[in-house]
Design an enzyme around this catalytic site. Structure first.
Site, PDB file in Angstrom:
ATOM      1  N   ALA A 211       0.489  -1.686  -0.055  1.00  0.00           N
ATOM      2  CA  ALA A 211      -0.060  -0.030  -0.250  1.00  0.00           C
ATOM      3  C   ALA A 211       1.551   1.242  -0.327  1.00  0.00           C
ATOM      4  O   ALA A 211       1.805   1.061   0.695  1.00  0.00           O
ATOM      5  CB  ALA A 211      -0.609  -0.324   1.684  1.00  0.00           C
ATOM      6  N   THR A 212       0.633   2.520  -0.358  1.00  0.00           N
ATOM      7  CA  THR A 212       0.937   3.865  -0.482  1.00  0.00           C
ATOM      8  C   THR A 212      -0.060   4.774   0.102  1.00  0.00           C
ATOM      9  O   THR A 212      -1.549   4.644   0.061  1.00  0.00           O
ATOM     10  CB  THR A 212       1.488   3.825  -1.886  1.00  0.00           C
ATOM     11  OG1 THR A 212       0.379   3.800  -2.454  1.00  0.00           O
ATOM     12  CG2 THR A 212       1.729   3.201  -2.512  1.00  0.00           C
ATOM     13  N   ILE A 213       1.086   5.811   1.079  1.00  0.00           N
ATOM     14  CA  ILE A 213      -0.472   6.801   0.543  1.00  0.00           C
ATOM     15  C   ILE A 213      -0.018   7.482   0.102  1.00  0.00           C
ATOM     16  O   ILE A 213       0.801   8.090  -0.458  1.00  0.00           O
ATOM     17  CB  ILE A 213       0.560   7.765   2.016  1.00  0.00           C
ATOM     18  CG1 ILE A 213      -0.635   8.634   2.849  1.00  0.00           C
ATOM     19  CG2 ILE A 213       1.668   7.675   2.370  1.00  0.00           C
ATOM     20  CD1 ILE A 213       0.149   9.693   3.915  1.00  0.00           C
ATOM     21  N   SER A 214      -1.242   7.885  -0.499  1.00  0.00           N
ATOM     22  CA  SER A 214      -1.432   8.879  -2.690  1.00  0.00           C
ATOM     23  C   SER A 214      -0.814  10.335  -1.594  1.00  0.00           C
ATOM     24  O   SER A 214       0.002  11.129  -0.654  1.00  0.00           O
ATOM     25  CB  SER A 214      -2.708   9.267  -2.742  1.00  0.00           C
ATOM     26  OG  SER A 214      -3.698   7.946  -1.839  1.00  0.00           O
TER      27      SER A 214
ATOM     28  N   HIS B 103      -4.810  13.843  -3.039  1.00  0.00           N
ATOM     29  CA  HIS B 103      -6.250  14.011  -1.852  1.00  0.00           C
ATOM     30  C   HIS B 103      -6.741  14.918  -1.806  1.00  0.00           C
ATOM     31  O   HIS B 103      -7.526  15.362  -1.597  1.00  0.00           O
ATOM     32  CB  HIS B 103      -4.511  13.793  -0.259  1.00  0.00           C
ATOM     33  CG  HIS B 103      -4.814  12.578  -0.571  1.00  0.00           C
ATOM     34  ND1 HIS B 103      -3.296  12.579   0.295  1.00  0.00           N
ATOM     35  CD2 HIS B 103      -4.902  11.561  -0.241  1.00  0.00           C
ATOM     36  CE1 HIS B 103      -3.060  11.103   1.265  1.00  0.00           C
ATOM     37  NE2 HIS B 103      -4.517  10.242   0.473  1.00  0.00           N
TER      38      HIS B 103
ATOM     39  N   HIS C 214      -8.942  -3.611   4.362  1.00  0.00           N
ATOM     40  CA  HIS C 214      -8.522  -4.990   4.580  1.00  0.00           C
ATOM     41  C   HIS C 214      -7.264  -5.688   5.298  1.00  0.00           C
ATOM     42  O   HIS C 214      -7.407  -6.768   5.721  1.00  0.00           O
ATOM     43  CB  HIS C 214      -9.334  -5.765   3.384  1.00  0.00           C
ATOM     44  CG  HIS C 214      -8.444  -5.579   1.956  1.00  0.00           C
ATOM     45  ND1 HIS C 214      -8.139  -6.116   0.689  1.00  0.00           N
ATOM     46  CD2 HIS C 214      -6.879  -5.100   2.379  1.00  0.00           C
ATOM     47  CE1 HIS C 214      -7.585  -6.238   0.175  1.00  0.00           C
ATOM     48  NE2 HIS C 214      -6.754  -5.331   0.486  1.00  0.00           N
TER      49      HIS C 214
ATOM     50  N   ASP D  37     -13.886  -5.433   3.376  1.00  0.00           N
ATOM     51  CA  ASP D  37     -13.805  -5.862   1.940  1.00  0.00           C
ATOM     52  C   ASP D  37     -14.156  -4.504   1.644  1.00  0.00           C
ATOM     53  O   ASP D  37     -15.552  -4.869   1.546  1.00  0.00           O
ATOM     54  CB  ASP D  37     -14.192  -6.755   1.233  1.00  0.00           C
ATOM     55  CG  ASP D  37     -13.743  -7.038   0.315  1.00  0.00           C
ATOM     56  OD1 ASP D  37     -13.292  -5.544  -0.501  1.00  0.00           O
ATOM     57  OD2 ASP D  37     -14.586  -7.747  -0.896  1.00  0.00           O
ATOM     58  N   GLY D  38     -13.496  -3.297   0.820  1.00  0.00           N
ATOM     59  CA  GLY D  38     -14.517  -2.245   0.934  1.00  0.00           C
ATOM     60  C   GLY D  38     -15.265  -2.007  -0.640  1.00  0.00           C
ATOM     61  O   GLY D  38     -15.703  -1.458  -0.881  1.00  0.00           O
TER      62      GLY D  38
ATOM     63  N   THR E 166      -8.299  -5.820  -4.328  1.00  0.00           N
ATOM     64  CA  THR E 166      -8.722  -6.573  -4.353  1.00  0.00           C
ATOM     65  C   THR E 166      -8.570  -7.200  -3.154  1.00  0.00           C
ATOM     66  O   THR E 166      -9.303  -6.781  -2.345  1.00  0.00           O
ATOM     67  CB  THR E 166      -6.878  -6.836  -4.684  1.00  0.00           C
ATOM     68  OG1 THR E 166      -6.145  -6.779  -2.972  1.00  0.00           O
ATOM     69  CG2 THR E 166      -6.107  -6.347  -5.541  1.00  0.00           C
TER      70      THR E 166
HETATM   71  N1  SAH Z   1      -5.855   6.029   0.732  1.00  0.00           N
HETATM   72  C1  SAH Z   1      -4.884   5.625   1.176  1.00  0.00           C
HETATM   73  C2  SAH Z   1      -4.422   4.596   0.690  1.00  0.00           C
HETATM   74  C3  SAH Z   1      -4.427   4.360  -0.839  1.00  0.00           C
HETATM   75  S1  SAH Z   1      -3.281   2.865  -0.729  1.00  0.00           S
HETATM   76  C4  SAH Z   1      -3.525   6.359   2.002  1.00  0.00           C
HETATM   77  O1  SAH Z   1      -3.675   7.829   0.842  1.00  0.00           O
HETATM   78  O2  SAH Z   1      -3.207   6.763   2.420  1.00  0.00           O
HETATM   79  C5  SAH Z   1      -5.063   1.695  -1.244  1.00  0.00           C
HETATM   80  C6  SAH Z   1      -5.680   1.014  -0.012  1.00  0.00           C
HETATM   81  O3  SAH Z   1      -6.905   0.203  -0.614  1.00  0.00           O
HETATM   82  C7  SAH Z   1      -4.429   0.253   0.665  1.00  0.00           C
HETATM   83  O4  SAH Z   1      -4.131   0.350   1.892  1.00  0.00           O
HETATM   84  C8  SAH Z   1      -5.000  -1.478   0.058  1.00  0.00           C
HETATM   85  O5  SAH Z   1      -5.223  -2.538   1.678  1.00  0.00           O
HETATM   86  C9  SAH Z   1      -6.386  -1.034   0.164  1.00  0.00           C
HETATM   87  N2  SAH Z   1      -6.613  -2.084  -0.387  1.00  0.00           N
HETATM   88  C10 SAH Z   1      -6.963  -2.585  -2.176  1.00  0.00           C
HETATM   89  N3  SAH Z   1      -7.974  -3.632  -2.054  1.00  0.00           N
HETATM   90  C11 SAH Z   1      -8.899  -3.819  -0.722  1.00  0.00           C
HETATM   91  C12 SAH Z   1     -10.155  -4.316  -0.376  1.00  0.00           C
HETATM   92  N4  SAH Z   1     -11.068  -5.254  -1.403  1.00  0.00           N
HETATM   93  N5  SAH Z   1     -11.106  -3.611   0.439  1.00  0.00           N
HETATM   94  C13 SAH Z   1     -10.215  -3.324   1.337  1.00  0.00           C
HETATM   95  N6  SAH Z   1      -9.105  -2.262   1.463  1.00  0.00           N
HETATM   96  C14 SAH Z   1      -8.079  -2.261   0.116  1.00  0.00           C
END
Ligand code: SAH
Length: 240
Positions: A73-76, A81, A130, A162-163, A235
């Protein structure tokens, strides 16, 4: 230009996002003050990391670029934002309900909180993510950033889940932000939008576009393509 918005401090980063030359946050927008209240340095480093990794992450906290937070994962980037908050802003009135899907670091949850809650009128922001470790990380980050009471009072809720299914019990939502790319627009999320309501979501597998999906007061749904982007995908959950 977005890549020129980096700053030496949080205030400088936000000021650069508000400059006429970048046009990301228009002058007078409530997004500027909300982002000033959220110190990005509180969202980029985990206390379990080695000192050298933490130092590197903190040194880049005010760069206008995405940063790894582990777990794929990344912080965007700050400009993404800012765009997200700006496009959703008409729906982020005081007292509004907001869902942030793929909430990762928790940064945008904090910005949304400042936009929908003030002393007199309190909104709610639900973050759904997730990876349980990232939910824990985001809760710690929000506390570091002074939002422990908002968590206690359930003005902010961080959920492991699960989002793609959304979080129906917290809705319907005035605004939904999706922080990872869906192959197609998830109907379950459209269903959880209030009337009126608005969603900001990257959609596409190879070529991704941000869609702004609006539901009007009669429940009619329309979509606008905003810009081409590259996000990590929404995912199934992996175990780390
Ligand atoms: N907006 C956030 C993270 C962006 S990265 C920020 O700026 O910090 C995208 C995130 O989506 C990751 O943390 C990843 O784990 C999450 N993600 C991917 N698929 C997901 C799913 N099915 N349900 C919930 N989160 C999910």
């Amino acid at each position: 230009m977005s890549w020129m918005c980096s700053g030496k401090t949080n205030a400088e980063l936000v000021a650069n996002l508000m400059k006429d030359s970048s046009r990301i946050i228009p002058s007078g927008s409530r997004v500027g003050p909300a982002m000033e209240r959220v110190d990005r340095a509180n969202y980029v480093a985990d206390r379990s990391w080695s000192d050298s990794r933490k130092t590197r992450a903190l040194a880049e906290a005010y760069n206008d670029s995405p940063q790894s937070i582990g777990y794929d994962a990344t912080i965007s980037a700050p400009h993404m934002h800012a765009y997200a908050a700006q496009y959703l802003l008409p729906y982020l009135r005081l007292g509004a309900k907001v869902l942030d899907v793929g909430s990762g670091s928790g940064y945008l949850v904090a910005v949304f909180h400042h936009l929908v809650s003030s002393e007199g009128k309190l909104g709610t922001v639900v973050g759904i993510e997730h990876v349980p470790e990232l939910v824990q990380f985001s809760v710690e980050n929000l506390k570091k950033d002074g939002l422990g009471k908002a968590l206690e009072d359930k003005r902010i809720e961080m959920i492991v889940g699960d989002g793609r299914q959304g979080y129906p019990s917290g809705g319907p939502y005035d605004a939904i932000h999706v922080g990872a790319a869906a192959p197609r627009l998830p109907q379950l999320l459209v269903d959880q939008l209030a009337s009126p309501g608005c969603m900001f979501i990257p959609v596409g597998e190879h070529i991704q576009q941000i869609l702004q999906v609006k539901k009007d007061a009669d429940g009619k749904v329309t979509q606008t393509q905003l810009m081409g982007v590259r996000y990590v995908p929404l995912t199934d959950r992996k175990t780390f």
